[in-house]
Design an enzyme around this catalytic site. Structure first.
Site: not given
Lengths: 176, 176, 176
Positions: A99-101, A103, A125, A163
């Site tokens: 999500r750009s926020t 980043a 990760e 999983q």
């Protein structure tokens, strides 16, 4: 083709794509925003030498923490899991984006793929590249999954199929 | 489908895709190379604890520097802005990639998306993973934006619509 | 469209896509798994100031190591090369992804693109974001290359065309 909002809703309503739980704000303009689940994994050791090719299994290298808050120290990473259990159609591939926020706060993920036909929670990760501790919360939207039509069909049949919860890496002994 | 050179030029000439300023070397084989703009943002504090879920706004955490040179210390990150103001069609999505030459110097970005219908300068987190200081310059091509056709239309309506210059993250109070 | 298993095999059997050597487990559900080659590159200096815009060539900044084992210290990166020499069709673009298992160990790559019409070994930056040393081996599958159909044709004509072995970055003098 990247599936836009209406196409994603069609896939979900026909049951070809499953996202559970599905919140009102999960389906976005051009993808799905998936949430942080209730546990994360971190390395149990520092300063060790990790040789995936010599490991049968790597579970013992990690500590799994059940928590509603994820505290990521500067320049460290955690393995997060999505709250959602997803089931992918056999002709749609997921591309993992951050999500750009998040980043902009200094977090990073690597580009990875959710194969057509995969089902399970998704383990991702997340690296804190900043000089500050960053605290995330369970239920926070963090992973922006883009869904792309595939030409041809395929069914993921790897180790991580089905999983549940955060899943540390498998060992690669015998493979390399 | 990823739009190749001629398709990109068509989108631009019909005005459906806007890139301003548009340089002769902006449109590449399979995407757009966008340039470093005239300001960047870095955290104003080190050793702090950042809790996005408790922040109304995160602007105060960052220092915005107007400069023609961007000095990125080892193992640190900056928020860069593109020089270009882009306007995306409602059926094309952008995938942010790092120019391979800059990756070879030790820089990293996370995979992020430029939504269909987005307009603005693009803010990108750039991390220096190397043991050396790396100096970049305004006007340097750094972001390789791949444009992918979407199935269905969508219009980005998020907080960052129309953003100008480097834009720190919003706070996520009330959302998580 | 992302090319699934059968489509990839068709491209290879018709010779439009070349992957050499091609192992039985190279073609996966939705992409190619490429292997670590027999050499890697690391910065020869630490604590230096690197200015790509002032460099004619950056080869002298790197040390190339021929080895069957790649030892990546905590919070450091290496440039790896693929064992395979690939030749891309002029209407298919490659998106570089990291194998999910290696991401779970704490490795990261940036999102980068293999252009339509590119040929050569592929050089990829791999970062160890973990607090432990991670040891990889030659021949290990590490890069998951997704192949996406392009709309329109294009032929990569950049500096790295036909590159063999691990290839440090070019200098950007004169370009910025």
């Amino acid at each position: 083709m990247i599936l836009a909002n209406d196409e994603l809703k069609k896939l979900i309503s026909t049951g070809r794509l499953k996202v559970d739980p599905l919140a009102p704000d999960t389906v976005r303009e051009n993808g799905l925003d998936l949430r942080i689940g209730g546990e994360y994994a971190i390395y149990a050791y520092e300063g060790a030498v990790v040789k995936p090719c010599e490991l049968e299994n790597a579970r013992h290298l990690f500590r799994i923490v059940k928590a509603d808050e994820v505290v990521i120290p500067p320049r460290n990473f955690v393995l997060l899991t999505t709250e959602e259990y997803v089931k992918m159609p056999d002709d749609v591939v997921g591309l993992a984006n951050l999500r750009s926020t998040l980043a902009r706060y200094g977090l990073v993920i690597p580009p990875t793929v959710v194969d057509a036909g995969f089902e399970g929670n998704i383990t991702i990760e997340v690296v804190n590249e900043s000089p500050n501790t960053i605290v995330l919360k369970r239920g926070m939207r963090f992973l922006h999954l883009i869904l792309v039509k595939a030409e041809g069909r395929a069914l993921y049949s790897g180790t991580y199929q089905g999983q549940r919860g955060v899943t540390p890496p498998k060992g690669l002994r015998g493979e390399c």
